[in-house]
Scaffold this motif. Structure first.
Motif: not given
Lengths: 54, 250
Positions: A27-45
């Motif tokens: 769960i910790c690993v998945v959360q770290v990856k998800r959070r990173h992708q989320q921040v990335f896509s937010d900035i891209k948008t």
């Protein structure tokens, strides 16, 4: 083999502890990856929105 | 030295460096955990009192240790951020909280599973070690809820830092609880004046697990700080470049 897995009658306690630990780490690993992708896509948008504004 | 630290604390430099460092935590950490799990489950001799139930120690102790280490790290970083206004340290504090909460949860659950066959109960209200660890879980929740409730990052940093620092009194309480009060929980095994109270076949897998989990924790923390830094610096030029350079891979 079965004897080793039974852990002298404590198998249920031992294996569930190790299993839960594995789940929490996953769960910790998945959360770290998800959070990173989320921040990335937010900035891209945001960057795309700025481009279309100009 | 100061120049190096200053450079390290600069967000773009941290972002680049941490990406290179993470594998150096993950690979040895995973190897140590695999060794510790196999040796702890199958090669360490059963405890003369607790039989095979003692093997829960191999996940319980690393979880409990990291739950406290994460809190200490969170409080110290928050304090540094409050005093010297280093942006990166607030990001570290914010990143440490959810990980600390997970490890606290794990320490409580595995402790409970261990307590059932050994003490005859899943949970004992009023036991100082158990209660202070549970309070720490609530401190983590409070810290995260407070951060989530404040939109302004700078204000959230300050308010949550105060909470983290006040809650830090709980750390020595957890640590010394088994000495100060009578507790169901057993005393220290590894760090004792007369040396570890364990044969090496039991001790080495435990040390491997503690070190392995610490390394994995370090990698998870760095990963979280990276996202945190990126979000905080989202309006800066370097973040724009990082995101654009990444192409479509996200």
């Amino acid at each position: 083999m079965m004897e080793a897995l039974a852990m002298g009658g404590y198998g249920g306690y031992v294996w569930s502890s190790f299993g839960l630990t594995l789940i929490v780490v996953i769960i910790c690993v998945v959360q770290v990856k998800r959070r990173h992708q989320q921040v990335f896509s937010d900035i891209k948008t945001r960057l795309r929105a700025m481009e279309t504004d100009q | 030295m100061w120049k190096f630290l200053h450079k390290l604390a600069s967000p773009p430099h941290f972002y680049d460096l941490s990406a290179k460092i993470i594998p150096w935590f993950v690979v040895p950490g995973t190897i140590l955990i695999i060794y510790g799990t196999i040796a702890g489950l199958f090669y360490a001799p059963p405890d003369y009192q607790q039989g095979d139930a003692f093997r829960i120690i191999y996940v319980h102790v690393p979880a409990a240790y990291l739950s406290m280490l994460a809190y200490t790290l969170m409080a110290v970083s928050a304090g540094i951020g409050l005093i010297w206004r280093i942006k990166l340290s607030h990001a570290v504090a914010a990143a440490a909280a959810p990980l600390g909460a997970w490890f606290t949860f794990l320490a409580l659950i595995t402790g409970s599973i261990w307590g059932r066959p050994m003490w005859g109960t899943w949970w004992e209200w009023g036991d100082p070690r158990l209660t202070s660890e549970l309070i720490m879980l609530f401190l983590y929740f409070g810290y995260m809820a407070l951060r989530a409730a404040i939109d302004d990052t700078t204000k959230a940093d300050k308010a949550s830092a105060v909470l983290a620092l006040v809650g830090a009194v709980n750390i020595p309480i957890i640590h010394f609880s088994v000495e100060w009060w009578s507790s169901l929980h057993q005393g220290a095994t590894i760090v004792r004046a007369d040396g570890p109270a364990m044969p090496t076949e039991m001790l080495f897998p435990l040390l491997a697990m503690i070190l392995g989990f610490s390394l994995v924790f370090g990698a998870l923390l760095l990963g979280r700080v990276r996202s945190e830094v990126l979000f905080r610096e989202r309006r800066s030029r370097w973040v724009k470049n990082v995101v654009l350079a990444s192409g479509e891979q996200g």
